[in-house]
Design a protein around this motif. Structure first.
Motif, PDB file in Angstrom:
ATOM      1  N   VAL A 119      22.185  30.836  50.342  1.00 15.28           N
ATOM      2  CA  VAL A 119      22.531  30.488  48.968  1.00 15.28           C
ATOM      3  C   VAL A 119      24.040  30.703  48.794  1.00 15.28           C
ATOM      4  O   VAL A 119      24.720  31.175  49.699  1.00 15.28           O
ATOM      5  N   LYS A 120      24.537  30.352  47.638  1.00 16.01           N
ATOM      6  CA  LYS A 120      25.968  30.502  47.376  1.00 16.01           C
ATOM      7  C   LYS A 120      26.377  31.974  47.496  1.00 16.01           C
ATOM      8  O   LYS A 120      25.840  32.831  46.825  1.00 16.01           O
ATOM      9  N   GLY A 121      27.326  32.219  48.382  1.00 15.50           N
ATOM     10  CA  GLY A 121      27.869  33.567  48.525  1.00 15.50           C
ATOM     11  C   GLY A 121      27.093  34.504  49.410  1.00 15.50           C
ATOM     12  O   GLY A 121      27.461  35.674  49.552  1.00 15.50           O
TER      13      GLY A 121
END
Length: 311
Positions: free
Chosen positions: A135-137
Motif C-alpha cells: 500500500v502507499k508508504g
C-alpha cells in the motif's frame, strides 16, 4: 444392622462419591448454559474443507466456518489448523439447527488478540509475518488475525525504495504500536534485520587476521580519517595518523574516494576494524646497513680522530 453391613454401605457411599467427583467437571459443563457472546476454548477434532469441528467438553460440538477463522486473505485452513489444536472462539449461535454451537475465532481475536499483541510489544517478541499486500508508504501483513501496517522505512535494515519486491515475502518483525482503541497495529522488521547484520559483521570481524595486509577501496573521507571497504565487504577506519609517516592536515592530501589502497589490519575488536597505511610504509623502508671491516686491531689512532679539525 450389623457392623459388617454398615461398613459395606460406607464403602459403597465412598465409591459413589469418588465416581461423582471424577466426572464433576464433565457434569458441570453439561449443565452450563452457553449464551451468545461467550468465549469458549475447544480442541479441534476434525478439519474439513470449509470448517473445523471442536470438542468443547459440552453436550454439543462447536463449529467454526472457514470465513470465521481469520481475517488473513491468504489463510490456508488445512495447512494452519490440525486435529489436537486448541482454539478460543466466541459463540455466535447456540444451535445451528443440528444441535451444534456456532463459533467465530475472528470475533474472539478482536477481544483477546490485542492483549497478546501488547504483551508482544512489551517483550519485544520477534515473530514471522508474510506481506499480504503493498500500500502507499509501506506494506500490510496479518498478525494474530489483525491487519498490521509496516512502514517502508521499517521493512528492512535500510529504507526500501521498490516496495513491490517485498510483496509476498516473509520477514521477522517486532510490534512497535498496538492501539486497540484505534485498531492500529504497526510492525517493524528494521531492528531485527539490523541486529542480524550486526551479528554477521561481528562474526566476519572476528575472522579478520590482525597484521594481514589487504586491499581496499576508499569509500568516504572525513577530517579524522578515511573509511575503507575491504575485499571481504567489511569497512574499517584508516585514521589520519595512520595514513602517512608525514604529518598531514586532511586525508584528502593523500587519498581520494574510489582509490584502491593497501592497508594493514591493526586491530579487529568489538565489531570495529582499525587500519594503517603507515605501518606498510615503515616495513617497506630499506634498513640502513653498516659494513664493518676488520683491519688489524679494533682501535682508532689519535690522528684519525683529530683529522678534519683545524687548530
Amino acid at each position: 444392622m450389623s457392623e459388617e453391613q454398615k461398613n459395606t454401605e460406607a464403602a459403597l457411599e465412598t465409591e459413589v462419591t469418588e465416581t461423582m467427583a471424577d466426572y464433576e467437571a464433565e457434569l458441570e459443563a453439561s449443565f452450563k448454559r452457553v449464551k451468545e457472546g461467550d468465549i469458549l476454548t475447544g480442541t479441534v477434532i476434525s478439519v474439513e474443507d470449509d470448517r473445523v469441528i471442536l470438542d468443547l467438553k459440552y453436550y454439543a460440538e462447536g463449529i467454526i466456518a472457514k470465513d470465521d477463522l481469520s481475517n488473513d486473505p491468504d489463510f490456508q485452513l488445512k495447512e494452519e489448523i490440525h486435529p489436537g489444536d486448541e482454539i478460543t472462539a466466541t459463540v455466535v449461535k447456540t444451535d445451528d439447527g443440528e444441535g451444534n454451537i456456532v463459533l467465530s475465532k475472528k470475533e474472539a481475536n478482536d477481544v483477546l488478540a490485542w492483549d497478546k499483541l501488547k504483551q508482544m510489544m512489551e517483550d519485544r517478541t520477534i515473530v514471522k509475518v508474510k506481506v499480504a499486500e503493498i500500500v502507499k508508504g509501506g506494506a500490510v501483513a496479518y498478525l494474530e488475525g489483525i491487519r498490521a501496517f509496516i512502514p517502508a522505512s521499517k521493512l528492512a535494515a535500510e529504507y526500501v525504495e521498490d516496495l513491490e519486491e517485498w510483496n509476498g515475502k516473509t520477514l521477522e518483525v517486532t510490534v512497535i504500536t498496538a492501539e486497540e482503541e484505534n485498531k492500529r497495529l504497526v510492525l517493524s522488521g528494521r531492528e531485527v534485520a539490523r541486529e542480524k547484520l550486526a551479528d554477521e559483521t561481528r562474526k566476519k570481524v572476528a575472522k579478520c587476521q590482525v597484521g594481514a595486509v589487504v586491499e581496499g577501496t576508499v569509500e568516504t573521507l572525513k577530517d579524522y580519517g578515511a573509511f575503507v571497504t575491504l575485499e571481504n565487504g567489511l569497512t574499517g577506519l584508516l585514521h589520519i595518523s595512520q595514513i602517512s609517516s608525514q604529518r598531514i592536515k586532511h586525508p584528502g592530501v593523500v587519498l581520494k574516494e574510489g582509490q584502491t589502497v593497501k592497508v594493514k589490519i591493526l586491530s579487529a575488536e568489538n565489531g570495529k576494524i582499525s587500519l594503517s597505511m603507515k605501518a606498510i610504509e615503515a616495513e617497506d623502508e630499506p634498513e640502513e646497513v653498516f659494513d664493518y671491516k676488520e683491519e688489524g686491531a679494533a682501535t682508532t689512532g689519535l690522528g684519525a680522530l683529530l683529522k678534519g679539525f683545524k687548530f
